[in-house]
Design a protein around this motif. Structure first.
Motif, mmCIF file in Angstrom:
data_model
loop_
_atom_site.group_PDB
_atom_site.id
_atom_site.type_symbol
_atom_site.label_atom_id
_atom_site.label_comp_id
_atom_site.label_asym_id
_atom_site.label_seq_id
_atom_site.Cartn_x
_atom_site.Cartn_y
_atom_site.Cartn_z
ATOM 1 N N TYR A 1 0.811 -1.211 0.000
ATOM 2 C CA TYR A 1 0.000 0.000 0.000
ATOM 3 C C TYR A 1 0.845 1.262 0.000
ATOM 4 O O TYR A 1 0.393 2.301 -0.463
ATOM 5 N N HIS A 2 2.050 1.188 0.563
ATOM 6 C CA HIS A 2 2.875 2.392 0.658
ATOM 7 C C HIS A 2 3.566 2.638 -0.679
ATOM 8 O O HIS A 2 4.739 2.361 -0.871
ATOM 9 N N ARG A 3 2.809 3.170 -1.587
ATOM 10 C CA ARG A 3 3.296 3.493 -2.924
ATOM 11 C C ARG A 3 2.483 4.663 -3.453
ATOM 12 O O ARG A 3 1.415 4.968 -2.933
ATOM 13 N N PRO A 4 2.994 5.362 -4.444
ATOM 14 C CA PRO A 4 2.230 6.507 -4.977
ATOM 15 C C PRO A 4 0.901 6.070 -5.584
ATOM 16 O O PRO A 4 0.751 4.948 -6.064
ATOM 17 N N HIS A 5 -0.068 6.977 -5.540
ATOM 18 C CA HIS A 5 -1.388 6.727 -6.101
ATOM 19 C C HIS A 5 -1.857 7.966 -6.844
ATOM 20 O O HIS A 5 -1.322 9.061 -6.665
ATOM 21 N N GLU B 1 1.320 13.800 -5.285
ATOM 22 C CA GLU B 1 0.789 12.560 -4.721
ATOM 23 C C GLU B 1 1.152 11.342 -5.550
ATOM 24 O O GLU B 1 1.154 10.215 -5.042
ATOM 25 N N GLU B 2 1.483 11.538 -6.836
ATOM 26 C CA GLU B 2 1.867 10.409 -7.679
ATOM 27 C C GLU B 2 3.332 10.039 -7.493
ATOM 28 O O GLU B 2 3.789 9.039 -8.056
ATOM 29 N N ARG B 3 4.064 10.839 -6.729
ATOM 30 C CA ARG B 3 5.467 10.539 -6.427
ATOM 31 C C ARG B 3 5.701 10.288 -4.942
ATOM 32 O O ARG B 3 6.662 9.604 -4.583
ATOM 33 N N ASP B 4 4.850 10.857 -4.106
ATOM 34 C CA ASP B 4 5.044 10.791 -2.658
ATOM 35 C C ASP B 4 3.804 10.168 -2.007
ATOM 36 O O ASP B 4 2.759 10.803 -1.918
ATOM 37 N N PRO B 5 3.884 8.916 -1.557
ATOM 38 C CA PRO B 5 2.704 8.274 -0.942
ATOM 39 C C PRO B 5 2.195 9.018 0.289
ATOM 40 O O PRO B 5 0.991 9.072 0.520
ATOM 41 N N PHE C 1 -0.001 11.850 -0.653
ATOM 42 C CA PHE C 1 -1.305 11.317 -1.054
ATOM 43 C C PHE C 1 -2.162 11.047 0.185
ATOM 44 O O PHE C 1 -3.363 11.355 0.204
ATOM 45 N N ALA C 2 -1.553 10.491 1.233
ATOM 46 C CA ALA C 2 -2.293 10.237 2.470
ATOM 47 C C ALA C 2 -2.765 11.540 3.105
ATOM 48 O O ALA C 2 -3.878 11.612 3.637
#
Length: 668
Positions: free
Chosen positions: A215-219, A262-266, A269-270
């Motif tokens: 889950y700890h990945r960019p979104h 958010e697509e580079r830093d999870p 995004f959170a």
């Protein structure tokens, strides 16, 4: 610079391995030669030890070996009891059975020994296998689909859709932490084996939680909701929520959204997800062009998306972790999840302490933006801690004597840049000034709470009680003058004194008109938002109601100390003091537009309810209470019914009644 090549030490003999000594031979390349230790001891030098393979056991190969042994035993038993020959045509169509089936399957009894062993030794890529009764859980994971989605019978090469979850699988071209299917069987075989051999077969969903690293990945924000809808909620946050919780630096936050950080830093995004979740449960319903059930589902999805990421990223801790947990605490407070709310607050407070956000010395090496974000976030936690302590009787988590951090600088976000503080324009009041003033009030509350709880454990007597009474009276003077020097936009414009309550403060006409105003505010998307959008009017309601709450607590304890010293107290004077609190609180509520009060949400209702319910007990107990005290309290109770209607309109669950859970804490 010279380079040296070292040859790897060959395998030690069994004796040297058992004694854990270095195995030395005259000729290391000659594996048949005895080592020096075995020659000296006069024992045979053997190399029977087989090193174990690292990682989980290869259950698939073990099943093949057990099946081979069972088949061999069955064949020998069959050969001894029956000399019938095996048909060559049958041996080419056999499949490998599970160990539990090998002893009873007639097809295995018809196999020849040699072809079966050959099939066991062939590479796994050439073996057609059915799913085991005890599948390896990791076999169901693959980089092309999420382990939490519904299983499809289509090819696993195609990316799958996730229904009802916020964490969608990445596209095939996105970076994954898992090995790709092109890797050889030797490494991470559990992932690749299922992909190569289970393609045409349905797989049951995994029965355990997948690794946190998944889950700890960019979104992408678009995986949660359309970007224009997310932009609308973010705008509502800065319009209605931010003035009371200014823990995000707006210019840098919006710049990061624009560049799709958010697509580079999870973790970013959170942060966006928690911001969305807390906003959706705080803004009036009419401001969101969605059904209530859709709003609640989106808020839950955003919260869960944030939670999945942050539980895997506690170390190293950052201020972003604290902000995320604070927003999660607000979300659970509004949803009525009392235990989860307190757990989220505990995480936020302890991460803040880990970062030493309570110590001014920890801010020296930080840039201005990070400094102010940390200061604001810490004082929000400090204020919420005192609210929970007084309203719920909980221990104080962040004590004033442990805190040396300064109040935030009274600058708007646009005047705080990465390398400097720019001057605030003359005559322009910073939004953060409201946070500073209410933090001073809560700091005074913390002082009185510490004294109350120390005295409850060891009641003061004699001169110590007299000294304590003087301290409490000094605190009462400080709380009464806490808002005397507020800037003009935060200054309350009262229309009358507490001893002169207008008749229009009560009555059916007033209640009907106010209820209609509240209904229009929450249900009419075209209703005027001018008062709700005025951040200083919104902060006025929070400031002055909180001041009266703390004043009431101080006066209650002052009266207890008087009884301890004198043995009795003038009940008539107590009733007059309570009348003054009720009247001042009522004047405050009538001096601020109802839309500005409503924007504060359920937290303001909790404070007024606490004072009103305690005042009711006092008025009922006082036999000599003046009629004006009962009248003031009746007016306040009427207004509380209006506030309860405001609270009810913030509930996203229509099945819940208007009363919020009693265990919830007031968030500032």
């Amino acid at each position: 610079m010279s380079f040296f090549s070292f040859s790897r030490q060959s395998q030690s003999c069994d004796a040297c391995r058992a004694r854990k000594v270095r195995c030395v031979r005259e000729n290391p390349e000659d594996s048949k030669q005895s080592c020096k230790h075995c020659i000296a001891l006069g024992i045979p030098c053997t190399y029977d030890y087989q090193p174990k393979k690292r990682g989980p056991p290869n259950l698939y190969l073990r099943r093949l070996q057990e099946a081979a042994a069972a088949a061999a035993a069955a064949f020998e038993h069959h050969d001894q009891t029956n000399d019938a020959s095996v048909s060559p045509s049958n041996s080419t169509h056999q499949t490998i059975a599970s160990p539990t089936q090998s002893s009873s399957s007639p097809s295995l009894q018809q196999q020849t020994h040699s072809p079966f062993l050959e099939s066991c030794l062939t590479p796994i890529q050439t073996v057609a296998s059915t799913p085991s009764r005890y599948p390896i859980t990791a076999d169901t994971y693959h980089s092309h689909y999420s382990p939490v989605n519904t299983i499809s019978t289509t090819s696993f090469d195609e990316p799958r859709e996730v229904s009802g979850t916020s964490l969608l699988p990445q596209k095939p071209d996105e970076t994954q932490s898992y090995p790709s299917s092109s890797e050889p069987y030797g490494a991470f075989s559990a992932y690749n084996w299922s992909y190569k051999h289970h393609q045409p077969l349905p797989i049951v969903p995994p029965t355990i939680i997948p690794p946190l690293s998944y889950y700890h990945r960019p979104h992408r924000l678009e995986d949660i909701a359309p970007r224009d809808r997310i932009s609308l909620v973010i705008a509502l946050f800065f319009d209605f929520v931010y003035p009371l919780t200014p823990c995000i630096h707006k210019p840098s936050f919006m710049a990061d959204l624009h560049t799709k950080r958010e697509e580079r830093d999870p973790l970013f995004f959170a942060l966006v997800m928690s911001t969305l979740a807390s906003t959706l449960v705080q803004v009036p319903r009419s401001y969101l062009p969605m059904e209530h059930s859709v709003v609640r589902k989106l808020a839950q999805t955003c919260y869960e998306a944030s939670r999945h990421i942050t539980i895997a990223s506690y170390d190293p801790p950052t201020s972003m972790h604290v902000i995320i947990r604070y927003f999660d605490c607000v979300y659970h407070f509004c949803e009525g999840h009392d235990a989860t709310q307190h757990a989220a607050f505990g995480e936020a407070a302890h991460i803040a302490v880990t970062l030493r956000m309570h110590e001014e010395a920890s801010y020296e090496a930080l840039d201005p933006i990070e400094c102010e974000v940390r200061r604001r976030t810490f004082w929000l936690l400090f204020d919420a801690d005192k609210s929970m302590s007084i309203l719920l009787g909980r221990p104080i988590c962040l004590r004033d004597e442990d805190c040396t951090v300064h109040f935030p600088k009274e600058l708007d976000d646009e005047y705080i840049i990465p390398n400097a503080y720019l001057p605030q324009p003359r005559g322009k009041t910073a939004l953060v000034s409201g946070l500073n003033y209410i933090s001073r009030i809560f700091a005074l509350l913390g002082e009185i709470l510490v004294r109350i709880r120390v005295d409850k454990r060891s009641p003061p007597q004699g001169q110590f009680a007299t000294a304590r009474l003087e301290e409490v009276q000094a605190l009462h003077s400080r709380i009464m003058g806490a808002l005397a020097h507020t800037p003009e936009p935060l200054r309350l414009k009262q229309t009358c004194l507490h001893n002169c309550l207008p008749a229009e403060y009560s009555g059916a006409g007033f209640r009907q008109a106010t209820f209609a105003e509240v209904k229009d505010f929450f249900d009419n998307p075209k209703a005027s938002r001018a008062n709700a959008l005025n951040p200083f009017l919104v902060m006025q309601a929070n400031l002055y109601v909180t001041q009266q709450l703390v004043r009431f607590v101080v006066e209650q304890y002052r009266d207890e100390l008087v009884v301890t010293l004198q043995g009795s107290i003038d009940e008539h004077q107590v009733a007059e003091d309570r009348e003054a609190v009720a009247s001042d609180l009522l004047n405050i509520l009538h001096s601020i537009p109802i839309q500005s009060i409503a924007t504060n949400g359920p937290s303001l209702v909790h404070k007024v309810r606490f004072v009103a319910s305690t005042l009711l007990d006092t008025v009922q107990k006082a036999e000599t209470a003046p009629a004006s005290a009962a009248r003031a309290h009746a007016f306040l109770w009427d207004f509380l019914s209006i506030l309860s209607e405001i609270e009810r309109n913030y509930l996203l669950d229509d099945e819940r009644d208007g009363a919020s859970s009693g265990g919830g804490a007031v968030m500032v």
